[in-house]
Design a protein around this motif. Sequence first.
Motif, short mmCIF file in Angstrom:
data_model
loop_
_atom_site.label_atom_id
_atom_site.label_comp_id
_atom_site.label_asym_id
_atom_site.label_seq_id
_atom_site.Cartn_x
_atom_site.Cartn_y
_atom_site.Cartn_z
N TYR A 178 8.59 0.94 -17.01
CA TYR A 178 9.92 1.21 -15.84
C TYR A 178 10.29 -0.34 -15.57
CZ TYR A 178 9.25 6.03 -16.66
OH TYR A 178 9.04 7.34 -17.23
N ALA B 193 18.22 7.43 -12.94
CA ALA B 193 17.27 8.49 -13.28
C ALA B 193 15.98 8.13 -13.44
CB ALA B 193 17.74 8.86 -14.68
N VAL B 194 15.78 6.72 -13.78
CA VAL B 194 14.36 6.26 -14.16
C VAL B 194 13.70 5.95 -12.62
CG1 VAL B 194 13.45 4.02 -14.63
CG2 VAL B 194 14.76 4.88 -16.18
N ASN C 199 12.97 9.72 -11.62
CA ASN C 199 11.63 10.08 -12.33
C ASN C 199 10.36 9.66 -11.56
OD1 ASN C 199 10.26 11.56 -14.09
ND2 ASN C 199 10.51 9.94 -15.82
N LYS C 200 10.39 8.00 -11.44
CA LYS C 200 9.11 7.63 -10.94
C LYS C 200 8.78 8.05 -9.65
CE LYS C 200 5.77 4.73 -12.26
NZ LYS C 200 5.09 5.30 -13.16
N PHE D 31 8.34 13.84 -12.18
CA PHE D 31 8.24 14.64 -12.92
C PHE D 31 7.38 14.58 -14.53
CE2 PHE D 31 12.82 15.05 -11.21
CZ PHE D 31 12.28 16.23 -10.19
N ALA D 32 7.40 13.51 -14.96
CA ALA D 32 6.48 12.98 -15.87
C ALA D 32 5.02 13.29 -15.50
CB ALA D 32 6.65 11.65 -16.19
#
Length: 132
Positions: free
Chosen positions: A26, A109-110, A113-114, A118-119
């Motif tokens: 990222y 968004a990155v 997400n981090k 969610f990942a």
Amino acid sequence: MVVFQKVMERTHLYSIDEFGIKNYNYGALGFFALLIFTLLNVSLGYVTFIVEIDAVNSPVKNYADALWLMLMSSTTIGFGDVYPVTLVGRIAVFVMFILGVGILGAVGAVFANKLLGFADTNIKNRELRKQN
């Protein structure tokens, strides 16, 4: 799309773990996105400056005004103090609206997400399935 995937594999911007999940770098992706964002602002600002400087009644008086116009367009703030009056200037602002919002949205968004992980939830679910 296949060409893009091959380029991504060669750049090592992601790695695939034992669960088959792509783990993206990222930091590198964010840096690359912000670099493209900066280059777009600088280049489209220059184009706008060149076409607007000689236009009648244009509020763009120098390169800083054109750069300000691009930054305000890319973030959709658009104060209205500086605006294009030529067709080429308006096209440049339109392109910056579309690409700037897309790039900034992708970077946001990155980070979301981090930050929200969610990942990580997806990976935990795969680990639990593997244990069962």
